[in-house]
Design an enzyme around this catalytic site. Structure first.
Site, mmCIF file in Angstrom:
data_model
loop_
_atom_site.group_PDB
_atom_site.id
_atom_site.type_symbol
_atom_site.label_atom_id
_atom_site.label_comp_id
_atom_site.label_asym_id
_atom_site.label_seq_id
_atom_site.Cartn_x
_atom_site.Cartn_y
_atom_site.Cartn_z
ATOM 1 N N GLY A 16 0.788 -1.229 0.000
ATOM 2 C CA GLY A 16 0.000 0.000 0.000
ATOM 3 C C GLY A 16 0.823 1.284 0.000
ATOM 4 O O GLY A 16 0.322 2.333 0.410
ATOM 5 N N MET A 94 -1.984 -6.638 -8.126
ATOM 6 C CA MET A 94 -1.297 -7.697 -8.866
ATOM 7 C C MET A 94 -2.233 -8.702 -9.524
ATOM 8 O O MET A 94 -1.771 -9.709 -10.051
ATOM 9 C CB MET A 94 -0.342 -8.449 -7.922
ATOM 10 C CG MET A 94 0.744 -7.580 -7.336
ATOM 11 S SD MET A 94 1.720 -6.797 -8.631
ATOM 12 C CE MET A 94 2.634 -5.600 -7.683
ATOM 13 N N ASN A 109 -2.889 2.563 -14.052
ATOM 14 C CA ASN A 109 -1.906 1.811 -13.265
ATOM 15 C C ASN A 109 -0.593 2.575 -13.285
ATOM 16 O O ASN A 109 -0.305 3.301 -14.236
ATOM 17 C CB ASN A 109 -1.699 0.432 -13.902
ATOM 18 C CG ASN A 109 -0.694 -0.419 -13.148
ATOM 19 O OD1 ASN A 109 -0.682 -0.451 -11.912
ATOM 20 N ND2 ASN A 109 0.181 -1.108 -13.877
ATOM 21 N N HIS A 111 3.499 1.799 -13.048
ATOM 22 C CA HIS A 111 4.453 0.695 -13.148
ATOM 23 C C HIS A 111 5.861 1.263 -12.978
ATOM 24 O O HIS A 111 6.177 2.313 -13.544
ATOM 25 C CB HIS A 111 4.309 0.009 -14.511
ATOM 26 C CG HIS A 111 5.225 -1.153 -14.665
ATOM 27 N ND1 HIS A 111 4.983 -2.364 -14.058
ATOM 28 C CD2 HIS A 111 6.402 -1.286 -15.333
ATOM 29 C CE1 HIS A 111 5.977 -3.200 -14.348
ATOM 30 N NE2 HIS A 111 6.848 -2.573 -15.121
ATOM 31 N N GLU A 149 -6.617 -5.392 -21.067
ATOM 32 C CA GLU A 149 -6.876 -6.778 -20.649
ATOM 33 C C GLU A 149 -5.619 -7.517 -20.207
ATOM 34 O O GLU A 149 -5.701 -8.663 -19.784
ATOM 35 C CB GLU A 149 -7.547 -7.574 -21.786
ATOM 36 C CG GLU A 149 -8.881 -7.031 -22.251
ATOM 37 C CD GLU A 149 -8.736 -5.782 -23.102
ATOM 38 O OE1 GLU A 149 -7.670 -5.604 -23.730
ATOM 39 O OE2 GLU A 149 -9.670 -4.959 -23.111
#
Ligand code: GAR
Length: 217
Positions: A16, A94, A109, A111, A149
């Protein structure tokens, strides 16, 4: 700078740290969001504690309880829908989320690398920095992108580069990238609050006003 606040759901699976940063940035008003709820795909993780300590409604949907990504995702969607988020931000999330069509273009997201390099299954956290060091890259960074996806794929919204220095370890490099992440994610969320992010039909992302402000990304 606008005044609009975006209603956010944050999806987590672990420590987190991204969530904590967003909570802090919302508190000091450098991120114009309201975190309406948190979803965690694991139950006993620090991120859940962080969310609860901050008084944010937290929906725990343990991924391992479900056979398929579809079954898991349906439960997640049912949990999130009542909060009607305008934007879903993954923070170290994840699990594969099979989202309903109306969330298309509403899930982002972050990364810890410059995608499309060093992304995909197994590429998370320190594994990414390890791979970057092994490849001898001289530059890395972080990427905020729309979620589609697949893991770590989808139209890129913003990137911030950091140097890889001689003598870097996974720890020193990871901390440099995380510092960049802590700046970039709230900034991108502010762009959403201001309605500046447009997913174009050609699959690329345009951020309105960036060219005029001369921001360096
Ligand atoms: C962040 O560094 C984020 O970039 C990374 O997980 C960290 C947050 O995890 N995400 C990925 O690697 C996605 N492929 P935490 O919030 O559990 O500490």
């Amino acid at each position: 700078m606008g005044e609009r606040v975006v209603k956010l759901a944050v999806f987590i699976s672990g420590g987190g740290s991204t969530l904590k940063n967003l909570i802090d940035r919302v508190a000091d008003e450098s991120c114009r969001a309201k975190i309406a709820c948190v979803v965690s795909s694991r139950s006993k993780v620090r991120g859940v504690q962080i969310a609860e300590d901050a008084g944010i409604p937290t929906i725990v949907v343990p991924r391992k309880k479900y056979d398929t990504p579809e079954e898991f995702s349906e439960v997640v969607t049912r949990g999130v829908e009542p909060f009607a988020p305008e934007l879903i931000a993954f923070g170290g999330f994840m699990s594969l989320y099979v989202f309903p069509p109306h969330y298309h273009g509403k899930i982002i997201n972050i990364h810890p690398a410059l995608l499309p390099c060093f992304g995909g299954k197994g590429m998370y956290g320190d594994h990414v920095h390890e791979a970057v060091l092994k490849a001898g890259c001289k530059v890395t960074g972080c990427t905020v992108h729309f979620v589609d996806e697949e893991y770590d794929r989808g139209p890129i919204i913003a990137q911030r580069a950091v140097p890889v220095l001689d003598g870097d370890t996974v720890e020193t490099l990871g901390e440099r990238v995380r510092a960049a992440e802590r700046e970039l994610y709230p900034e991108v969320i502010n762009w959403f609050a201001d309605g500046r992010v447009v997913l174009q039909p050609d699959g690329r992302v345009r951020v309105h006003g960036r060219e005029l402000l001369g921001e360096m990304q």
